[in-house]
Design a protein around this motif. Structure first.
Motif, PDB file in Angstrom:
ATOM      1  N   GLY A  68       0.809  -1.216   0.000  1.00 37.92           N
ATOM      2  CA  GLY A  68       0.000   0.000   0.000  1.00 37.92           C
ATOM      3  C   GLY A  68       0.839   1.262   0.000  1.00 37.92           C
ATOM      4  N   MET A  69       2.037   1.201  -0.583  1.00 34.98           N
ATOM      5  CA  MET A  69       2.978   2.320  -0.492  1.00 34.98           C
ATOM      6  C   MET A  69       2.464   3.575  -1.185  1.00 34.98           C
ATOM      7  SD  MET A  69       5.961   1.038  -3.167  1.00 34.98           S
ATOM      8  CE  MET A  69       6.875   2.584  -3.194  1.00 34.98           C
ATOM      9  N   HIS A  70       1.538   3.445  -2.136  1.00 33.20           N
ATOM     10  CA  HIS A  70       1.025   4.594  -2.883  1.00 33.20           C
ATOM     11  C   HIS A  70      -0.214   5.203  -2.233  1.00 33.20           C
ATOM     12  CE1 HIS A  70      -0.852   0.923  -4.038  1.00 33.20           C
ATOM     13  NE2 HIS A  70      -1.681   1.458  -4.897  1.00 33.20           N
ATOM     14  N   LEU A  71      -0.598   4.700  -1.053  1.00 36.66           N
ATOM     15  CA  LEU A  71      -1.717   5.256  -0.305  1.00 36.66           C
ATOM     16  C   LEU A  71      -1.199   6.207   0.769  1.00 36.66           C
ATOM     17  CD1 LEU A  71      -3.759   1.945   0.150  1.00 36.66           C
ATOM     18  CD2 LEU A  71      -3.976   3.653  -1.683  1.00 36.66           C
ATOM     19  N   ASP A  72      -2.044   7.101   1.230  1.00 36.53           N
ATOM     20  CA  ASP A  72      -1.651   8.083   2.247  1.00 36.53           C
ATOM     21  C   ASP A  72      -2.185   7.691   3.616  1.00 36.53           C
ATOM     22  OD1 ASP A  72      -0.300   9.976   0.572  1.00 36.53           O
ATOM     23  OD2 ASP A  72      -2.252  10.567  -0.222  1.00 36.53           O
ATOM     24  N   GLY A  73      -1.367   7.856   4.642  1.00 32.58           N
ATOM     25  CA  GLY A  73      -1.803   7.671   6.010  1.00 32.58           C
ATOM     26  C   GLY A  73      -1.984   6.221   6.397  1.00 32.58           C
ATOM     27  N   GLY A  78       2.572   6.902   1.166  1.00 30.94           N
ATOM     28  CA  GLY A  78       2.167   8.021   0.328  1.00 30.94           C
ATOM     29  C   GLY A  78       3.110   8.267  -0.831  1.00 30.94           C
ATOM     30  N   SER A  79       3.654   7.200  -1.409  1.00 27.11           N
ATOM     31  CA  SER A  79       4.614   7.316  -2.504  1.00 27.11           C
ATOM     32  C   SER A  79       3.930   7.790  -3.784  1.00 27.11           C
ATOM     33  CB  SER A  79       5.281   5.963  -2.765  1.00 27.11           C
ATOM     34  OG  SER A  79       5.945   5.494  -1.621  1.00 27.11           O
ATOM     35  N   THR A  80       4.734   8.290  -4.709  1.00 28.10           N
ATOM     36  CA  THR A  80       4.210   8.706  -6.004  1.00 28.10           C
ATOM     37  C   THR A  80       3.909   7.491  -6.868  1.00 28.10           C
ATOM     38  OG1 THR A  80       6.359   8.779  -7.115  1.00 28.10           O
ATOM     39  CG2 THR A  80       5.671  10.756  -5.883  1.00 28.10           C
ATOM     40  N   ALA A  81       3.217   7.721  -7.965  1.00 28.67           N
ATOM     41  CA  ALA A  81       2.898   6.640  -8.886  1.00 28.67           C
ATOM     42  C   ALA A  81       4.158   6.022  -9.484  1.00 28.67           C
ATOM     43  CB  ALA A  81       1.981   7.142  -9.998  1.00 28.67           C
ATOM     44  N   VAL A  82       5.122   6.847  -9.846  1.00 27.54           N
ATOM     45  CA  VAL A  82       6.352   6.307 -10.442  1.00 27.54           C
ATOM     46  C   VAL A  82       7.159   5.544  -9.399  1.00 27.54           C
ATOM     47  CG1 VAL A  82       8.530   6.884 -11.582  1.00 27.54           C
ATOM     48  CG2 VAL A  82       6.424   8.034 -12.274  1.00 27.54           C
ATOM     49  N   GLU A  83       7.188   6.016  -8.166  1.00 25.17           N
ATOM     50  CA  GLU A  83       7.896   5.285  -7.116  1.00 25.17           C
ATOM     51  C   GLU A  83       7.277   3.903  -6.914  1.00 25.17           C
ATOM     52  OE1 GLU A  83       9.301   9.251  -4.575  1.00 25.17           O
ATOM     53  OE2 GLU A  83       7.575   8.066  -3.920  1.00 25.17           O
ATOM     54  N   LEU A 129      -2.635  -4.219   7.501  1.00 26.29           N
ATOM     55  CA  LEU A 129      -2.301  -4.660   6.147  1.00 26.29           C
ATOM     56  C   LEU A 129      -1.008  -4.022   5.660  1.00 26.29           C
ATOM     57  CD1 LEU A 129      -5.918  -4.441   4.708  1.00 26.29           C
ATOM     58  CD2 LEU A 129      -4.600  -6.561   4.952  1.00 26.29           C
ATOM     59  N   ALA A 130      -0.788  -2.757   5.978  1.00 27.55           N
ATOM     60  CA  ALA A 130       0.436  -2.067   5.552  1.00 27.55           C
ATOM     61  C   ALA A 130       1.676  -2.682   6.174  1.00 27.55           C
ATOM     62  CB  ALA A 130       0.348  -0.582   5.903  1.00 27.55           C
ATOM     63  N   ALA A 131       1.544  -3.143   7.410  1.00 25.35           N
ATOM     64  CA  ALA A 131       2.685  -3.735   8.106  1.00 25.35           C
ATOM     65  C   ALA A 131       2.881  -5.202   7.764  1.00 25.35           C
ATOM     66  CB  ALA A 131       2.492  -3.590   9.616  1.00 25.35           C
ATOM     67  N   GLY A 132       1.920  -5.796   7.057  1.00 24.37           N
ATOM     68  CA  GLY A 132       2.016  -7.212   6.739  1.00 24.37           C
ATOM     69  C   GLY A 132       1.618  -8.110   7.893  1.00 24.37           C
ATOM     70  N   ARG A 133       1.042  -7.527   8.928  1.00 21.41           N
ATOM     71  CA  ARG A 133       0.538  -8.355  10.025  1.00 21.41           C
ATOM     72  C   ARG A 133      -0.777  -9.014   9.653  1.00 21.41           C
ATOM     73  NH1 ARG A 133       2.529  -3.735  12.904  1.00 21.41           N
ATOM     74  NH2 ARG A 133       0.439  -2.808  12.835  1.00 21.41           N
ATOM     75  N   ALA A 134      -1.444  -8.465   8.665  1.00 19.90           N
ATOM     76  CA  ALA A 134      -2.655  -9.060   8.104  1.00 19.90           C
ATOM     77  C   ALA A 134      -2.501  -9.124   6.594  1.00 19.90           C
ATOM     78  CB  ALA A 134      -3.893  -8.246   8.482  1.00 19.90           C
ATOM     79  N   ILE A 135      -3.200 -10.076   5.971  1.00 19.46           N
ATOM     80  CA  ILE A 135      -3.159 -10.271   4.526  1.00 19.46           C
ATOM     81  C   ILE A 135      -4.572 -10.089   3.984  1.00 19.46           C
ATOM     82  CG2 ILE A 135      -2.765 -11.969   2.682  1.00 19.46           C
ATOM     83  CD1 ILE A 135      -0.548 -13.164   4.445  1.00 19.46           C
ATOM     84  N   GLY A 136      -4.665  -9.447   2.819  1.00 15.75           N
ATOM     85  CA  GLY A 136      -5.960  -9.193   2.209  1.00 15.75           C
ATOM     86  C   GLY A 136      -6.092  -9.834   0.846  1.00 15.75           C
ATOM     87  N   LYS A 315       0.097   9.906 -14.453  1.00 15.03           N
ATOM     88  CA  LYS A 315      -0.659   9.575 -13.243  1.00 15.03           C
ATOM     89  C   LYS A 315      -0.292  10.509 -12.101  1.00 15.03           C
ATOM     90  CE  LYS A 315      -1.976   5.443 -10.586  1.00 15.03           C
ATOM     91  NZ  LYS A 315      -3.406   5.807 -10.597  1.00 15.03           N
ATOM     92  N   ASP A 316       0.967  10.815 -11.962  1.00  9.93           N
ATOM     93  CA  ASP A 316       1.395  11.739 -10.906  1.00  9.93           C
ATOM     94  C   ASP A 316       0.892  13.160 -11.158  1.00  9.93           C
ATOM     95  OD1 ASP A 316       2.680  10.161  -8.984  1.00  9.93           O
ATOM     96  OD2 ASP A 316       4.503  10.027 -10.200  1.00  9.93           O
ATOM     97  N   GLU A 317       0.647  13.481 -12.409  1.00  8.34           N
ATOM     98  CA  GLU A 317       0.091  14.797 -12.751  1.00  8.34           C
ATOM     99  C   GLU A 317      -1.432  14.815 -12.685  1.00  8.34           C
ATOM    100  OE1 GLU A 317       1.588  15.530 -16.654  1.00  8.34           O
ATOM    101  OE2 GLU A 317       3.703  15.484 -16.020  1.00  8.34           O
ATOM    102  N   GLY A 318      -2.043  13.666 -12.368  1.00  4.84           N
ATOM    103  CA  GLY A 318      -3.495  13.588 -12.331  1.00  4.84           C
ATOM    104  C   GLY A 318      -4.139  13.548 -13.702  1.00  4.84           C
ATOM    105  N   ARG A 319      -3.392  13.156 -14.721  1.00  2.16           N
ATOM    106  CA  ARG A 319      -3.895  13.183 -16.097  1.00  2.16           C
ATOM    107  C   ARG A 319      -4.043  11.801 -16.719  1.00  2.16           C
ATOM    108  NH1 ARG A 319      -1.243  16.259 -20.234  1.00  2.16           N
ATOM    109  NH2 ARG A 319       0.838  15.893 -19.341  1.00  2.16           N
ATOM    110  N   ALA A 320      -3.742  10.733 -15.966  1.00  4.02           N
ATOM    111  CA  ALA A 320      -3.844   9.385 -16.531  1.00  4.02           C
ATOM    112  C   ALA A 320      -5.308   8.955 -16.577  1.00  4.02           C
ATOM    113  CB  ALA A 320      -3.032   8.402 -15.704  1.00  4.02           C
ATOM    114  N   LEU A 321      -5.742   8.507 -17.735  1.00  2.00           N
ATOM    115  CA  LEU A 321      -7.102   8.030 -17.946  1.00  2.00           C
ATOM    116  C   LEU A 321      -7.105   6.506 -18.009  1.00  2.00           C
ATOM    117  CD1 LEU A 321      -8.129  10.551 -20.742  1.00  2.00           C
ATOM    118  CD2 LEU A 321      -8.657  10.697 -18.293  1.00  2.00           C
ATOM    119  N   PRO A 322      -8.267   5.873 -17.842  1.00  2.00           N
ATOM    120  CA  PRO A 322      -8.318   4.407 -17.975  1.00  2.00           C
ATOM    121  C   PRO A 322      -7.721   3.906 -19.286  1.00  2.00           C
ATOM    122  CG  PRO A 322     -10.352   5.203 -16.997  1.00  2.00           C
ATOM    123  CD  PRO A 322      -9.560   6.428 -17.381  1.00  2.00           C
ATOM    124  N   ALA A 323      -7.916   4.658 -20.362  1.00  2.00           N
ATOM    125  CA  ALA A 323      -7.341   4.234 -21.649  1.00  2.00           C
ATOM    126  C   ALA A 323      -5.824   4.215 -21.617  1.00  2.00           C
ATOM    127  CB  ALA A 323      -7.836   5.145 -22.771  1.00  2.00           C
TER     128      ALA A 323
END
Length: 393
Positions: A68-73, A78-83, A129-136, A315-323
């Motif tokens: 979940g590295m690309h999620l915040d909190g 809270g990593s970037t899309a490229v990271e 889940l972030a710590a790997g103490r639980a699996i989803g 994606k990091d610029e907020g411009r990535a579309l599903p296509a």
């Protein structure tokens, strides 16, 4: 300053890696070092035995910071899309099963809770889940409904304040080892997401055996027989297909990066082998037909790398579309599979053994080609994007 010809890196001919930031390169190198030291020495055995030590590895992956590295909190970086993308690239350079575990955990299960869950649900599950103490795991696909989830048969009905869930899900990564299943079901109010903890009465998970692909990965069938869930098991922010499909978009984004790693691993294996394999008193790297194969591989590898990086920047610029995501998955999985097949021919008979990673990657990529949206579905997504006409029905 332009690089001189004798300084070209044969594993990154266009120096695409130079386009990464220092932080992106640090993440890339850190994950690569982890896989080299902790994962690669065991992969042949895991694949041959059809096992994956998820319980053992999950806390280590949590400490590495990729769950979940690309999620915040909630314990997420809270990593970037490229990271996140370069991390997926290095995970899948080891094995698609490893990247699948991280992808299902972070982009599907965790992302669904993060995007659509209540604050109580987020506090309860995301740090674990972030710590790997639980699996989803993420239950969307059914035995008869893969590309057409809108017609799924799994259903949840209200009974007083509770919900009663019935149905089944198929081809679910992490299914039998998951502490939490995010399950999507039809209701009288449209498609909804439900959090189903392991051990809930009526909920069973059975591993799928006999796989020739993704063997170092847990794949399961989930069954729900009058599973009673409390009112607060529903994800309050998700109604309709938009919920699960948006999470699938995140997983597909990881795939378009991950397959670059698998392709690179196949190409470099073929290159190293060609330099040392002697036939007719010389390395086969010196033969024209072998060089042609290697050149074709590196051409397509570098183009796929550039595609991934461009979509990541969008994606990091907020411009990535599903296509855009469909473009990347369709192109890069197909490219990786062709590179794997060509690399196998360079290795000859040695290429079919687990002493080399090439056919293991090729087998895995056959699954990656069709999961999280088949090539046909992504072709139709792009067809609609460029023509304005839907061809699904």
């Amino acid at each position: 300053m332009a690089r001189s010809a004798d300084r070209l890196d044969p594993t990154d001919l266009l120096a695409v890696g130079d386009l990464l930031t220092d932080e992106e390169r640090l993440i890339r190198d850190t994950v690569r070092r982890f896989t080299d030291e902790r994962i690669r020495p065991h992969l042949a055995d895991w694949f041959e035995q059809g096992t994956f030590p998820a319980r053992e590895l999950a806390p280590e992956l949590g400490s590495l910071g990729v769950l979940g590295m690309h999620l915040d909190g909630y314990g997420c970086a809270g990593s970037t899309a490229v990271e996140y993308g370069v991390a997926c690239m290095e995970l899948e350079a080891a094995d698609s099963g490893l990247r699948s575990f991280v992808s299902v955990q972070g982009s599907l299960a965790m992302r669904s809770v993060h995007a659509f869950g209540s604050e109580e649900q987020k506090q309860q599950w995301l740090p674990e889940l972030a710590a790997g103490r639980a699996i989803g795991c993420f239950g969307l696909t059914e035995p008869d409904f893969g590309s057409d989830p809108a017609n799924m048969r799994t259903r949840a009905r209200r009974r007083g304040d509770d919900w009663v869930l019935n149905g089944s899900k198929m081809w679910i990564t992490n299914g039998s080892i998951a502490d939490l299943a995010v399950v999507w079901a039809q209701t009288d109010d449209g498609l909804r997401g439900f959090l189903v903890p392991k051990g809930t009465k009526g909920f069973t998970a059975t591993d799928i055996h006999g796989k020739l692909s993704l063997r170092a990965s847990v794949t399961s069938e989930l069954a729900f027989d009058d599973v009673v869930l409390p009112a607060d098991a529903v994800l309050p922010g998700a109604r309709g297909l938009r919920g699960p499909l948006s999470s699938l978009g995140e997983a597909r984004y990881g795939i378009l990066w991950g397959t670059v790693g698998a392709a690179r691993d196949c190409y470099t294996s073929a290159l190293d082998y060609a330099r040392t394999r002697i036939q007719f008193d010389r390395p086969i790297a010196g033969f024209q037909l072998t060089q042609e194969k290697l050149v074709e591989m590196v051409l397509e590898l570098e183009k796929a790398y550039l595609v991934a990086l461009r979509i990541g920047r969008l994606k990091d610029e907020g411009r990535a579309l599903p296509a855009h995501i469909s473009f990347g998955k369709l192109n890069n999985v197909r490219t990786a599979l062709e590179i794997a097949r060509s690399a196998r021919t360079v290795l000859g008979a040695n290429g079919i053994t687990l002493a080399y990673p090439v056919l293991r990657h090729a087998n895995n990529l056959e699954s990656v080609l069709t999961y999280e949206g088949t090539s046909e579905i992504h072709t139709l997504v792009l067809g609609e994007a460029i023509t304005g006409e839907s061809a699904y029905r």
